[in-house]
Write an enzyme that holds these catalytic residues in place. Structure first.
Site, PDB file in Angstrom:
ATOM      1  N   GLY A  14       0.827  -1.201   0.000  1.00 29.76           N
ATOM      2  CA  GLY A  14       0.000   0.000   0.000  1.00 29.76           C
ATOM      3  C   GLY A  14       0.859   1.247   0.000  1.00 29.76           C
ATOM      4  N   CYS A  15       0.329   2.308   0.548  1.00 28.05           N
ATOM      5  CA  CYS A  15       1.028   3.594   0.595  1.00 28.05           C
ATOM      6  C   CYS A  15       2.373   3.447   1.308  1.00 28.05           C
ATOM      7  CB  CYS A  15       0.160   4.615   1.323  1.00 28.05           C
ATOM      8  SG  CYS A  15       0.995   6.187   1.598  1.00 28.05           S
ATOM      9  N   PHE A  16       3.429   3.890   0.654  1.00 25.42           N
ATOM     10  CA  PHE A  16       4.747   3.693   1.260  1.00 25.42           C
ATOM     11  C   PHE A  16       4.987   4.556   2.486  1.00 25.42           C
ATOM     12  CE2 PHE A  16       6.459   5.871  -2.873  1.00 25.42           C
ATOM     13  CZ  PHE A  16       5.986   7.112  -2.502  1.00 25.42           C
TER      14      PHE A  16
END
Length: 184
Positions: A14-16
């Site tokens: 997902g979002c880093f």
């Protein structure tokens, strides 16, 4: 840390911003760098990756000392931080760039990744079939500088306070109790 003993692993969950923040808190992790892997364009930008047309995933490349933290422990954290049953998304973040993916560098690492996935799937932590890709590592492109340590620099930004912050608090509670976090 013994710099001669360091290893690297690259994966996307997902979002880093969420993933990078948490891994940087672990004992034995020298660095967790936000970036991109798995695509067909050299030096992709965030804007290009967000279109979904480059085939890159948002990833974190972790440099760690295996005498302090094992690959298996890193995989436990990886599967804790995201829902590996969601295809090409994490929560409201939708697109192939948010896919669950582990990049391996050799056959031994591929076997370790497969074992970690199986162990996590059998644990029942995330009900449903895992969609995590296990893919050969080719290239890592570091994300733009403003993405590095993003949560630490922007904790009150709306996405950070609504999504990243609660995930970090849950992570700190669980892994702090296991004694895996650096002293703050």
């Amino acid at each position: 840390m013994d710099n001669n003993n360091l290893e690297q692993v690259t994966f996307g969950g997902g979002c880093f911003w969420c993933v990078e923040s948490c891994f940087n808190m672990l004992k034995g992790v020298e660095s967790a760098i936000s970036g991109y892997s798995g695509g067909h364009k050299d030096n992709p930008t965030y804007e290009e990756v967000c279109t979904g047309e480059t085939s890159h995933a948002e990833v974190v490349q972790i440099t760690f000392d295996p005498t302090i933290i094992s690959y298996a422990q890193l995989m436990d954290v990886f599967f804790f931080l995201h829902d590996p049953t969601q295809l090409n998304r994490q929560g409201n973040d939708i697109g192939t760039q948010y896919r669950s993916v582990i990049y391996y560098k050799d056959d031994a690492e591929k076997v370790k990744a497969e074992e970690a996935l199986k162990k996590s799937e059998e644990s029942g932590r995330w009900p449903g079939k895992y969609v995590t890709e296990i893919t050969p590592f080719e290239k890592f492109w570091s994300a733009e500088q403003y993405h590095q340590g993003y949560y630490n620099e922007n904790p009150t930004q709306p996405y950070c306070s609504a999504v990243v912050g609660p995930k970090i608090q849950k992570f700190k509670k669980y892994f702090g109790e296991l004694g895996m976090l650096n002293e703050a």
